[in-house]
Design a protein around this motif. Structure first.
Motif, PDB file in Angstrom:
ATOM      1  N   SER A  66      -7.673   3.273  37.400  1.00  0.00           N
ATOM      2  CA  SER A  66      -7.857   2.309  36.475  1.00  0.00           C
ATOM      3  C   SER A  66      -7.418   0.951  37.057  1.00  0.00           C
ATOM      4  CB  SER A  66      -7.224   2.410  34.967  1.00  0.00           C
ATOM      5  OG  SER A  66      -7.769   3.642  34.331  1.00  0.00           O
ATOM      6  N   PHE A  67      -6.221   1.152  37.574  1.00  0.00           N
ATOM      7  CA  PHE A  67      -5.525  -0.014  38.216  1.00  0.00           C
ATOM      8  C   PHE A  67      -6.495  -0.182  39.653  1.00  0.00           C
ATOM      9  CE2 PHE A  67      -1.992  -0.468  35.721  1.00  0.00           C
ATOM     10  CZ  PHE A  67      -1.351  -1.779  36.005  1.00  0.00           C
ATOM     11  N   MET A  68      -6.775   0.727  40.121  1.00  0.00           N
ATOM     12  CA  MET A  68      -7.574   0.481  41.427  1.00  0.00           C
ATOM     13  C   MET A  68      -9.003  -0.068  41.192  1.00  0.00           C
ATOM     14  SD  MET A  68      -8.468   3.246  44.604  1.00  0.00           S
ATOM     15  CE  MET A  68      -9.732   4.115  43.748  1.00  0.00           C
ATOM     16  N   MET A  69      -9.595   0.180  39.895  1.00  0.00           N
ATOM     17  CA  MET A  69     -10.838  -0.535  39.483  1.00  0.00           C
ATOM     18  C   MET A  69     -10.412  -2.109  39.456  1.00  0.00           C
ATOM     19  SD  MET A  69     -13.072   2.004  37.023  1.00  0.00           S
ATOM     20  CE  MET A  69     -11.959   2.324  36.023  1.00  0.00           C
ATOM     21  N   LEU A  70      -9.205  -2.347  38.524  1.00  0.00           N
ATOM     22  CA  LEU A  70      -8.953  -3.571  38.321  1.00  0.00           C
ATOM     23  C   LEU A  70      -8.689  -4.461  39.737  1.00  0.00           C
ATOM     24  CD1 LEU A  70      -6.336  -3.244  35.291  1.00  0.00           C
ATOM     25  CD2 LEU A  70      -8.616  -4.160  35.263  1.00  0.00           C
TER      26      LEU A  70
ATOM     27  N   ARG B  45     -19.283  -2.938  34.380  1.00  0.00           N
ATOM     28  CA  ARG B  45     -18.910  -1.632  34.557  1.00  0.00           C
ATOM     29  C   ARG B  45     -17.419  -1.089  34.529  1.00  0.00           C
ATOM     30  NH1 ARG B  45     -19.327   2.064  34.149  1.00  0.00           N
ATOM     31  NH2 ARG B  45     -19.309   3.259  36.256  1.00  0.00           N
ATOM     32  N   MET B  46     -16.495  -1.995  35.347  1.00  0.00           N
ATOM     33  CA  MET B  46     -15.375  -1.703  35.518  1.00  0.00           C
ATOM     34  C   MET B  46     -14.379  -2.431  34.590  1.00  0.00           C
ATOM     35  SD  MET B  46     -15.017  -1.866  39.728  1.00  0.00           S
ATOM     36  CE  MET B  46     -15.956  -0.776  40.780  1.00  0.00           C
ATOM     37  N   MET B  47     -14.680  -3.780  34.319  1.00  0.00           N
ATOM     38  CA  MET B  47     -13.525  -4.309  33.417  1.00  0.00           C
ATOM     39  C   MET B  47     -13.579  -3.968  32.147  1.00  0.00           C
ATOM     40  SD  MET B  47     -11.724  -7.066  34.690  1.00  0.00           S
ATOM     41  CE  MET B  47     -10.870  -8.323  34.504  1.00  0.00           C
ATOM     42  N   LEU B  48     -14.491  -3.342  31.556  1.00  0.00           N
ATOM     43  CA  LEU B  48     -14.634  -2.780  30.530  1.00  0.00           C
ATOM     44  C   LEU B  48     -14.041  -1.378  30.331  1.00  0.00           C
ATOM     45  CD1 LEU B  48     -18.021  -3.826  28.843  1.00  0.00           C
ATOM     46  CD2 LEU B  48     -15.822  -4.594  28.281  1.00  0.00           C
ATOM     47  N   THR B  49     -14.503  -0.684  31.312  1.00  0.00           N
ATOM     48  CA  THR B  49     -13.725   0.945  31.565  1.00  0.00           C
ATOM     49  C   THR B  49     -12.332   0.655  31.959  1.00  0.00           C
ATOM     50  OG1 THR B  49     -15.893   1.616  32.270  1.00  0.00           O
ATOM     51  CG2 THR B  49     -14.093   3.009  32.874  1.00  0.00           C
ATOM     52  N   ALA B  50     -11.735   0.111  32.636  1.00  0.00           N
ATOM     53  CA  ALA B  50     -10.462   0.145  33.247  1.00  0.00           C
ATOM     54  C   ALA B  50      -9.619  -0.088  32.151  1.00  0.00           C
ATOM     55  CB  ALA B  50     -10.322  -1.019  34.470  1.00  0.00           C
ATOM     56  N   PRO B  51      -9.406  -1.248  31.310  1.00  0.00           N
ATOM     57  CA  PRO B  51      -8.476  -1.136  30.438  1.00  0.00           C
ATOM     58  C   PRO B  51      -8.645  -0.008  29.279  1.00  0.00           C
ATOM     59  CG  PRO B  51      -9.649  -3.423  30.572  1.00  0.00           C
ATOM     60  CD  PRO B  51     -10.395  -2.343  31.210  1.00  0.00           C
ATOM     61  N   ILE B  52      -9.699   0.212  28.820  1.00  0.00           N
ATOM     62  CA  ILE B  52      -9.674   1.219  27.928  1.00  0.00           C
ATOM     63  C   ILE B  52      -9.213   2.659  28.689  1.00  0.00           C
ATOM     64  CG2 ILE B  52     -11.045   2.982  26.415  1.00  0.00           C
ATOM     65  CD1 ILE B  52     -13.171   0.405  26.367  1.00  0.00           C
ATOM     66  N   MET B  53      -9.574   3.098  29.861  1.00  0.00           N
ATOM     67  CA  MET B  53      -9.089   4.209  30.405  1.00  0.00           C
ATOM     68  C   MET B  53      -7.444   4.067  30.814  1.00  0.00           C
ATOM     69  SD  MET B  53     -10.058   6.902  32.022  1.00  0.00           S
ATOM     70  CE  MET B  53     -11.620   7.008  32.630  1.00  0.00           C
ATOM     71  N   LEU B  54      -7.137   2.833  31.064  1.00  0.00           N
ATOM     72  CA  LEU B  54      -5.569   2.753  31.102  1.00  0.00           C
ATOM     73  C   LEU B  54      -4.874   3.044  29.922  1.00  0.00           C
ATOM     74  CD1 LEU B  54      -3.319   1.644  32.943  1.00  0.00           C
ATOM     75  CD2 LEU B  54      -3.821  -0.753  32.204  1.00  0.00           C
ATOM     76  N   VAL B  55      -5.072   2.330  28.871  1.00  0.00           N
ATOM     77  CA  VAL B  55      -4.341   2.628  27.628  1.00  0.00           C
ATOM     78  C   VAL B  55      -4.665   4.060  27.249  1.00  0.00           C
ATOM     79  CG1 VAL B  55      -4.505   1.859  25.343  1.00  0.00           C
ATOM     80  CG2 VAL B  55      -4.691   0.049  27.041  1.00  0.00           C
TER      81      VAL B  55
ATOM     82  N   ILE C 204      -2.586   1.102  47.623  1.00  0.00           N
ATOM     83  CA  ILE C 204      -3.006   1.285  46.478  1.00  0.00           C
ATOM     84  C   ILE C 204      -3.120   3.026  46.482  1.00  0.00           C
ATOM     85  CG2 ILE C 204      -4.835   1.800  44.305  1.00  0.00           C
ATOM     86  CD1 ILE C 204      -5.549  -0.985  44.692  1.00  0.00           C
ATOM     87  N   MET C 205      -3.589   3.610  47.739  1.00  0.00           N
ATOM     88  CA  MET C 205      -3.696   5.038  47.824  1.00  0.00           C
ATOM     89  C   MET C 205      -2.511   5.693  48.119  1.00  0.00           C
ATOM     90  SD  MET C 205      -6.880   5.964  47.383  1.00  0.00           S
ATOM     91  CE  MET C 205      -6.772   7.560  47.853  1.00  0.00           C
ATOM     92  N   LEU C 206      -1.687   4.813  48.977  1.00  0.00           N
ATOM     93  CA  LEU C 206      -0.227   5.394  49.118  1.00  0.00           C
ATOM     94  C   LEU C 206       0.634   5.563  47.835  1.00  0.00           C
ATOM     95  CD1 LEU C 206       1.990   5.953  51.245  1.00  0.00           C
ATOM     96  CD2 LEU C 206       2.438   3.273  51.084  1.00  0.00           C
ATOM     97  N   ILE C 207       0.322   4.256  46.918  1.00  0.00           N
ATOM     98  CA  ILE C 207       1.010   4.389  45.598  1.00  0.00           C
ATOM     99  C   ILE C 207       0.593   5.625  44.980  1.00  0.00           C
ATOM    100  CG2 ILE C 207       1.427   3.357  43.585  1.00  0.00           C
ATOM    101  CD1 ILE C 207       1.475   0.623  45.115  1.00  0.00           C
ATOM    102  N   MET C 208      -0.761   5.890  44.662  1.00  0.00           N
ATOM    103  CA  MET C 208      -1.231   6.949  44.095  1.00  0.00           C
ATOM    104  C   MET C 208      -0.931   8.306  44.500  1.00  0.00           C
ATOM    105  SD  MET C 208      -5.368   5.787  43.510  1.00  0.00           S
ATOM    106  CE  MET C 208      -5.795   7.457  42.772  1.00  0.00           C
ATOM    107  N   ASN C 209      -0.755   8.373  45.957  1.00  0.00           N
ATOM    108  CA  ASN C 209      -0.160   9.740  46.415  1.00  0.00           C
ATOM    109  C   ASN C 209       1.106  10.071  46.205  1.00  0.00           C
ATOM    110  OD1 ASN C 209      -2.870  10.505  47.603  1.00  0.00           O
ATOM    111  ND2 ASN C 209      -2.650   9.347  49.348  1.00  0.00           N
ATOM    112  N   VAL C 210       2.057   8.933  46.414  1.00  0.00           N
ATOM    113  CA  VAL C 210       3.381   8.956  46.011  1.00  0.00           C
ATOM    114  C   VAL C 210       4.024   9.366  44.617  1.00  0.00           C
ATOM    115  CG1 VAL C 210       5.716   7.787  45.985  1.00  0.00           C
ATOM    116  CG2 VAL C 210       4.115   7.501  48.067  1.00  0.00           C
ATOM    117  N   THR C 211       2.804   8.637  43.654  1.00  0.00           N
ATOM    118  CA  THR C 211       2.929   9.096  42.452  1.00  0.00           C
ATOM    119  C   THR C 211       2.662  10.374  41.885  1.00  0.00           C
ATOM    120  OG1 THR C 211       2.386   6.747  41.898  1.00  0.00           O
ATOM    121  CG2 THR C 211       2.272   8.299  40.088  1.00  0.00           C
ATOM    122  N   SER C 212       1.699  11.140  42.652  1.00  0.00           N
ATOM    123  CA  SER C 212       1.378  12.167  42.764  1.00  0.00           C
ATOM    124  C   SER C 212       2.363  13.224  42.950  1.00  0.00           C
ATOM    125  CB  SER C 212       0.109  12.719  43.287  1.00  0.00           C
ATOM    126  OG  SER C 212      -0.981  12.058  42.760  1.00  0.00           O
ATOM    127  N   ILE C 213       3.103  12.979  44.012  1.00  0.00           N
ATOM    128  CA  ILE C 213       4.359  13.670  44.479  1.00  0.00           C
ATOM    129  C   ILE C 213       5.464  13.766  43.494  1.00  0.00           C
ATOM    130  CG2 ILE C 213       5.967  13.976  46.423  1.00  0.00           C
ATOM    131  CD1 ILE C 213       3.866  13.021  48.205  1.00  0.00           C
TER     132      ILE C 213
END
Length: 574
Positions: A285-289, A132-142, A243-252
């Motif tokens: 994608s990184f969160m799934m990884l 479910r995740m290991m296949l989705t995450a790399p494709i989604m990431l790239v 990871i949530m902190l990094i995601m929110n800081v990245t959004s900002i």
């Protein structure tokens, strides 16, 4: 773990379907932010209502396709992972059933149960997550990075700062939790062992008023397990907030720098909205990884334990070119010795004797003298260290285990019955036995009377372990089960200990009439049980110190005389 996952190749077509569907589903999701950007830049800004409706319908169709694809992906992923778990359990069970008693002693029953259940579940869960995740995450990431760069290459530099930080966080968590999960699986073994001992020994525990001590012992292993699990989850819990902190800081950061680019006319509002979505997809994608990195250490520990079982080679093998032999005419021990692993001295040493068809052999001796070890050499539960055991002149090592044991009817020390009916248990060694064969065996075993008294007779239910029967009844049913097999060698390992003297005498008389074409070997503790044997073997500290009839040994063998003095009165001695 790679070795275990290689077993998934039998499901390569299903996995290929999952990969194709995942690729299509990710493409649909990646295209959604682009459509949304076009709605803003071309529809809203230019007040083109028709374009907004057209693009909105397009988004609805893409969402519906994504949902349908997701359903099929989950279905095939679940089917593959559950089938994989089934195959692993089957492989472990088949391997375990090929083990000799040495391998069981080496690994431990509690650990084997844990490896077949808990450890397989860990691998099953990992497989599901990988599909479910290991296949989705790399494709989604790239795909997300490519789409984000296509929207604005300059703003994409944000990922050059964020992604290395995420990678370091995942590596840190992986290094911390891997050894913890290895300890956790060992503590699962300990917890399983204590529970199993407590349930199996409940009568002894209550008889000695040790319920409090057992509760304390359970509390100790349970607390140790929970403390380890809590610590492992604390380390894993560290991942999500970071990871949530990094995601929110990245959004900002994206909004901040994107706003500046819009002000400078280098970027449109719709593109910024699409970029934010692609940025979130990259981080998701990184969160799934990261979640996979949480699962992988525990699964790796489980995989190692499963591999240890599958790689463990049984000490007892069938010969490459097996010999065969007909009905049993003779059994010979020729200087047979056996050492348990890491034991200081041999369990039995230089045992030699022979038994011919029609002989009734009795083995007597003090506790720990090696009586049961002798019969374990006949059944090849253990392999003789030196010497040879042969049937009709053929070394039993040259017979397949299946053929050897087809010639043996064994009644072990502990009478074990299986869940089912009396008939099911009696037919355990001979599925084709008729009801008349079963009743004949029950008559000889002195069990027919109490079976007839049961409402369902042969179809009467047997609970787990035969707990709905008394010790004597279980022993007689176990004896009947062996007799139904119609073997050439019958082995009774102290199988009359729960019988009263009257029933014991009747049973032995019936067996004597039945034994003309058989070799019967009986381990007994009572002198009265061996007096009628055609040959008595006297064991003492692993050595055969006497062979003969009762009268011969009574007059010539010191060990046999000591046993007689301890059990018989002067009148009986005379």
């Amino acid at each position: 773990m790679i070795k275990l996952l290689s077993r998934l190749k039998v499901y390569k077509w299903s996995i290929m379907i999952i990969v194709i569907l995942t690729f299509a589903e990710v493409i649909a999701e990646l295209y959604l932010p682009t459509v949304m950007a076009n709605i803003v830049d071309k529809g809203i800004v230019q007040a083109d209502t028709a374009y907004i409706w057209q693009s909105g319908i397009q988004m609805m169709v893409l969402t519906l396709i994504s949902i349908i694809l997701m359903v099929f992906i989950v279905f095939f992923s679940a089917k593959v992972s559950m089938s994989y778990g089934r195959d692993l359990r089957d492989a472990i069970f088949k391997k375990v059933t090929s083990f000799s008693l040495q391998e069981f002693n080496k690994v431990g029953t509690a650990s084997l149960i844990t490896r077949t259940s808990n450890d397989v579940v860990q691998m099953q869960t990992l497989t599901m997550m990988v599909l479910r995740m290991m296949l989705t995450a790399p494709i989604m990431l790239v795909g997300s990075i490519v789409m984000a760069v296509s929207r604005n290459a300059k703003l994409s530099l944000v990922f050059c700062v964020v992604l290395p930080i995420l990678i370091l966080v995942m590596i840190f968590i992986g290094m911390k939790v891997t050894p913890i999960f290895k300890k956790l699986q060992l503590k699962t073994d300990a917890l399983n062992r204590v529970i199993r001992e407590g349930l199996n020994g409940i009568r002894v525990i209550r008889a000695f008023n040790k319920s409090g001590d057992e509760r304390q012992r359970f509390d100790d292993v349970n607390r140790s397990y929970s403390d380890t699990a809590i610590y492992a989850n604390k380390v894993m819990a560290f991942a999500m907030p970071v990871i949530m902190l990094i995601m929110n800081v990245t959004s900002i950061a994206i909004v901040w720098f994107g706003g500046k680019l819009i002000g400078q006319g280098e970027m449109e509002v719709g593109n910024l909205m699409a970029f934010i979505q692609y940025g979130m997809q990259v981080l998701f994608s990184f969160m799934m990884l990261a979640m996979m990195f949480v699962l992988i250490p525990r699964a790796a520990a489980s995989a190692q334990r499963i591999n240890d079982v599958l790689a463990l080679e049984p000490e007892i093998h069938d010969p490459k070119q097996p010999q065969t032999t007909n009905s049993v005419e003779q059994l010979v021990f020729d200087n047979v010795s056996f050492n348990f692993e890491n034991a200081e001295k041999a369990a039995i040493e230089n045992i030699s004797f022979s038994a011919n068809k029609g002989d009734q052999i009795a083995i007597i001796g003090s506790t720990g003298s090696g009586k049961t070890t002798v019969i374990n050499m006949i059944t090849r539960f253990y392999e003789a260290t030196t010497g040879k055991v042969s049937i009709n002149g053929v070394d039993i090592k040259n017979l397949t285990q299946l053929e050897l044991r087809s010639k043996i009817g064994l009644v072990p020390q502990k009478a074990l019955l299986f869940t089912g009916s009396i008939a099911d248990n009696l037919r355990y060694g001979n599925p084709n036995a008729s009801d008349s064969d079963l009743w004949k065996a029950l008559e000889i075993a002195q069990a027919a009377d109490f079976v007839r008294e049961l409402e369902q007779q042969l179809e009467a239910p047997v609970e787990q372990g035969g707990d709905n029967f008394s010790g004597g009844q279980k022993q007689r049913l176990a004896i009947a089960r062996a007799l139904v097999k119609d073997a050439g060698i019958y082995i009774f390992d102290d199988s009359f200990s729960a019988l009263d003297f009257k029933t014991d005498a009747k049973l032995r008389k019936a067996l004597t009439a039945y034994q003309d074409e058989k070799i019967m070997i009986t381990i007994a503790q009572r002198i009265t049980s061996v007096m009628s044997a055609t040959k008595i073997l006297v064991m003492d500290e692993g050595h055969l110190v006497g062979v003969g009839t009762h009268e011969t040994l009574k007059n010539t063998n010191q060990v046999y005389q000591e046993i007689m003095r301890s059990q018989l009165s002067e009148e009986e001695w005379a």
